[in-house]
Design a protein around this motif. Structure first.
Motif, short mmCIF file in Angstrom:
data_model
loop_
_atom_site.label_atom_id
_atom_site.label_comp_id
_atom_site.label_asym_id
_atom_site.label_seq_id
_atom_site.Cartn_x
_atom_site.Cartn_y
_atom_site.Cartn_z
N ARG A 1 0.84 -1.20 0.00
CA ARG A 1 0.00 0.00 0.00
C ARG A 1 0.87 1.25 0.00
O ARG A 1 2.05 1.20 0.37
CB ARG A 1 -0.93 0.03 1.22
CG ARG A 1 -1.97 -1.08 1.24
CD ARG A 1 -2.96 -0.85 2.37
NE ARG A 1 -3.74 0.36 2.17
CZ ARG A 1 -4.50 0.93 3.10
NH1 ARG A 1 -4.57 0.41 4.32
NH2 ARG A 1 -5.19 2.03 2.83
N ARG A 2 0.28 2.35 -0.41
CA ARG A 2 1.01 3.63 -0.44
C ARG A 2 0.28 4.63 0.44
O ARG A 2 -0.95 4.75 0.39
CB ARG A 2 1.12 4.13 -1.87
CG ARG A 2 1.75 5.51 -2.02
CD ARG A 2 2.18 5.77 -3.46
NE ARG A 2 3.41 5.04 -3.76
CZ ARG A 2 4.03 5.07 -4.95
NH1 ARG A 2 3.49 5.75 -5.95
NH2 ARG A 2 5.15 4.41 -5.14
N PHE A 3 1.05 5.35 1.26
CA PHE A 3 0.49 6.33 2.20
C PHE A 3 1.17 7.69 2.01
O PHE A 3 2.35 7.77 1.65
CB PHE A 3 0.71 5.88 3.65
CG PHE A 3 0.09 4.56 3.99
CD1 PHE A 3 -1.22 4.50 4.42
CD2 PHE A 3 0.82 3.37 3.86
CE1 PHE A 3 -1.81 3.28 4.74
CE2 PHE A 3 0.25 2.15 4.17
CZ PHE A 3 -1.07 2.10 4.62
N ALA A 4 0.42 8.74 2.29
CA ALA A 4 0.95 10.10 2.19
C ALA A 4 1.48 10.55 3.55
O ALA A 4 0.85 10.32 4.59
CB ALA A 4 -0.15 11.05 1.74
N VAL A 5 2.63 11.21 3.54
CA VAL A 5 3.17 11.85 4.74
C VAL A 5 2.72 13.31 4.71
O VAL A 5 3.08 14.06 3.79
CB VAL A 5 4.71 11.75 4.80
CG1 VAL A 5 5.23 12.44 6.06
CG2 VAL A 5 5.14 10.30 4.77
N THR A 6 1.93 13.71 5.70
CA THR A 6 1.27 15.01 5.67
C THR A 6 1.60 15.87 6.87
O THR A 6 2.23 15.41 7.84
CB THR A 6 -0.26 14.82 5.64
OG1 THR A 6 -0.67 14.26 6.90
CG2 THR A 6 -0.70 13.90 4.51
N LEU A 7 1.12 17.10 6.80
CA LEU A 7 1.29 18.03 7.93
C LEU A 7 0.58 17.49 9.18
O LEU A 7 1.08 17.64 10.29
CB LEU A 7 0.70 19.39 7.53
CG LEU A 7 1.25 20.64 8.23
CD1 LEU A 7 2.74 20.81 7.97
CD2 LEU A 7 0.49 21.88 7.75
N THR A 8 -0.56 16.86 9.00
CA THR A 8 -1.28 16.26 10.13
C THR A 8 -0.46 15.17 10.79
O THR A 8 -0.47 15.03 12.03
CB THR A 8 -2.63 15.70 9.65
OG1 THR A 8 -3.44 16.78 9.18
CG2 THR A 8 -3.36 14.98 10.76
#
Length: 709
Positions: free
Chosen positions: A378-385
């Motif tokens: 799976r692919r996940f986003a690294v975000t400000l949250t």
């Protein structure tokens, strides 16, 4: 269960429609509901509004008859302009001789760009004599044959002489098209800007009329008898009939709803409001208890649309992190939502085991430096949250709160790549994202001359915790996240006041002319449903532009807020002392009304008179006004004319710039009457008399005056 009635606010967004119920007496949130926005339903967005309303009433155990106030905010007008989904406008220019040259040039509005590759659909026709009915009929038929769906009439100087525009519309009425006259949209001079504003208003008129009719019918069918209001772009609401006349006032009303919520629920007196979503942050100003408003830019041109001064930054809770050369290089503007990726911090920690950092192009044309994690297929986003949660900046129970272990696991692979620890990497991410917001906040603080020592930063929106706490830390300003921040916009809609602004250009305006503009604004909000006894009117007179502006606000019912807690005398004293940045022992009560207390202290200065800063504090302990140096005096309504004449005379300054009366505020009853926008002593005193004309003679009045340099 409380038996008080409820105020309902509905925020119609592009994806979801949110509704809240607020207790009309305590202003406490009673319930909230979310449904998909029903763009494709035969009844349009009206179906979603009623669906949300039904869920809300079921959740709170209330009936439609319990609703005292119902308002909705919509992005339809904004989206129509952004997407180019507008009606074809038929513009009828009026004029003979030299003036005809100027009106014929209005045909160039057909070149206005709505969206890339799409121009405003407009056709022009000209009539020399507006009283020539046959000529008007020929012009309308020409425009209808060209495809016009709505008409606009415009004539030079129609602000002073509207008869020509009215005659054209009267003659065109049998053709059954929606119509508007330029002078009805704004009373300010400037043919091109006035007509451009009227044309844009007309372009969205048919669509908004249809929406208004559907919403009105659906809400009435649901059994709601309360007045139905619509959110304006300046932070107030207007009647549905007024929206039918001037739908342009709903453009940019989305950000206005959020700041209205901060103003009414969070009781912000001075500061900056941030509404952070997944992709962007809208930044606006509250100054002296009022939202900052200016003429908005629409379709790339300035208009006569008074809208919230909002600055948008492409940084939100879902903004993607970007890296390069072994460091964090930026955050946003691309977000996880646009990339179609889940936030890494909301994954199970086990899913992120052995995650590998990869950089990608979220959308064709983007740079390939956006950070994602590939793990277990799976692919996940690294975000400000993710960064905010990793540092523990997101409060328990917040909409954006994630499992702390998952948040740290989301940042750990990136930290390893950067050669640092999780806390440092998360801080670098927040620094990069919040820096863009801070630059705008700093500019607004300068533009509006906010006192950073007393101004607060309040965050709203689902992504508030990803920006506001770190911004407060980096600026040194007091910061907090609004209660129920994820629904601050519908709360703002539910609590907003009826608002109307009247502007006139009156060279050398007399007292009578200024009072007439004030009276017109007051009548307008009363006509839209505001309770007459609660209307407040702020008047400003700009001597440079000869503009007289009156802004009236009022509630649809007189509200006596039965708050569960009022600040006691000690709490109010300490609030004033904290704002004054001095010891409470050095702060004194200078005056008081049933709703406000005026506190002051003295600041010695070498070789100059001491400065006497003042704070006005309400019963909730909120500082409603900051004065760096002021004179305070108590009188009564009957004695006020003589007392105020003396005080204004003693405090008026004279110089090369002319006569400058003091900035005057009157505390009477539950109100602070702000008369600081008037520089001429005569009109100032006339307005003061007008403010007090309906009060009892023995009622106390507190005058707070600031001498202008």
């Amino acid at each position: 269960m409380s038996t008080s009635r409820i105020r309902v606010g509905v925020d119609v967004g592009g994806t979801f429609t949110d509704a809240v119920a607020v207790d009309a007496a305590t202003l406490e949130l009673l319930g909230q509901a979310k449904v998909p926005t029903s763009h494709r339903h035969p009844d349009g967005v009206a179906h979603g509004i009623v669906e949300a309303l039904d869920r809300l009433l079921e959740q709170t155990g209330r009936a439609a008859a319990d609703i005292a106030f119902l308002a909705h905010g919509t992005t339809q007008a904004t989206n129509a302009l952004l997407e180019g989904d507008v009606a074809t406008v038929g513009l009828i220019g009026i004029g003979a001789g030299p003036s005809a040259v100027f009106t014929r040039r209005l045909a160039s509005f057909a070149k206005l760009e709505l969206a890339p590759g799409r121009r405003l659909p407009l056709h022009y026709a000209h009539v020399t004599d507006p009283a020539d009915t046959a000529a008007v009929h020929r012009a309308v038929e020409h425009l209808k044959d060209a495809g016009a769906q709505v008409l606009v009439a415009s004539q030079p100087f129609s602000v002073d002489r509207p008869e020509g525009e009215r005659a054209v519309l009267d003659a065109a009425r049998p053709y059954g098209l929606p119509m508007t006259a330029a002078h009805e949209i704004t009373s300010l001079y400037g043919l091109r800007k006035r007509t451009r504003t009227a044309v844009v208003n007309a372009a969205i008129l048919p669509r908004m009329l249809a929406t208004a009719d559907l919403v009105d019918a659906a809400v009435t069918k649901a059994g709601v008898t309360a007045p139905l209001m619509v959110m304006r772009c300046d932070g107030g609401v207007m009647s549905l009939d007024e929206m039918r006349r001037r739908p342009l006032l709903t453009v940019l009303s989305g950000p206005a709803a959020g700041v209205a919520g901060a103003l009414m629920r969070e009781r912000v007196g001075e500061g900056v409001f941030l509404e952070t979503g997944g992709t962007s942050t809208d930044i606006s100003v509250v100054r002296r208890g009022k939202v900052a408003v200016r003429h908005a830019t629409v379709l790339g041109r300035t208009s006569y649309l008074n809208a919230l001064d909002v600055r948008t930054v492409g940084v939100g809770g879902g903004s993607l992190v970007r890296i390069g050369a072994g460091r964090v290089t930026g955050v946003g503007p691309r977000s996880a939502h646009i990339a179609g990726l889940p936030y890494a911090c909301f994954a199970d920690p086990g899913e992120l085991r052995d995650a590998v950092v990869t950089t990608v192009r979220p959308v064709d044309g983007d740079s390939d430096d956006h950070v994602v994690l590939d793990a277990a297929g799976r692919r996940f986003a690294v975000t400000l949250t993710c960064a905010a949660n990793a540092l523990g900046r997101v409060p328990e129970g917040d909409f954006a709160r994630s499992d702390p272990e998952s948040a740290r696991a989301a940042i750990a692979p990136l930290a390893a790549l950067l050669g640092t620890d999780v806390a440092t990497a998360a801080t670098q991410i927040l620094d990069a994202g919040v820096a863009q917001v801070k630059a705008v906040v700093d500019a607004l603080v300068r533009d509006y001359r906010l006192d950073k020592d007393t101004a607060v930063v309040v965050g709203g929106g689902g992504g508030a915790a990803s920006v506001t706490p770190h911004l407060a830390l980096t600026t040194g300003m007091e910061g907090r996240i609004a209660r129920h921040n994820e629904v601050i916009s519908p709360i703002g809609v539910a609590l907003a006041l009826v608002r109307e602004q009247v502007e006139r250009i009156v060279p050398g305006a007399t007292q009578e002319q200024i009072l007439a503009v004030r009276a017109e604004a007051e009548r307008a909000v009363v006509a839209q449903g505001a309770a007459p006894d609660g209307v407040e009117v702020e008047v400003t007179v700009d001597p440079q532009t000869s503009t007289v502006r009156a802004t009236a606000t009022g509630a649809t019912e007189l509200r006596t807020h039965n708050r569960a807690h009022h600040a006691d005398a000690t709490e109010r004293l300490h609030a004033a002392a904290a704002s004054l940045k001095t010891d409470p022992a050095a702060v004194h009560i200078l005056a008081a009304t049933p709703a406000h207390t005026v506190y002051g202290t003295e600041t010695p200065r070498r070789l100059r008179p001491a400065r006497r800063p003042v704070r006005i504090v309400d019963m909730d302990g909120v500082v409603r006004h900051h004065a760096p140096d002021a004179r305070v005096e108590t009188t009564t309504v009957s004695a006020a004319p003589e007392t105020l004449a003396r005080l204004v005379g003693e405090s008026t300054s004279y110089g090369d710039g002319g006569v400058r009366a003091p900035a005057l505020r009157l505390l009477v009853g539950s109100r602070i009457a702000d008369l600081s926008g008037v520089l001429d002593p005569g009109p100032l005193l006339a307005l003061a008399r007008s403010e007090l004309r309906t009060r009892a003679g023995d009622e106390p009045v507190v005058a707070v005056l600031e001498v202008r340099s």
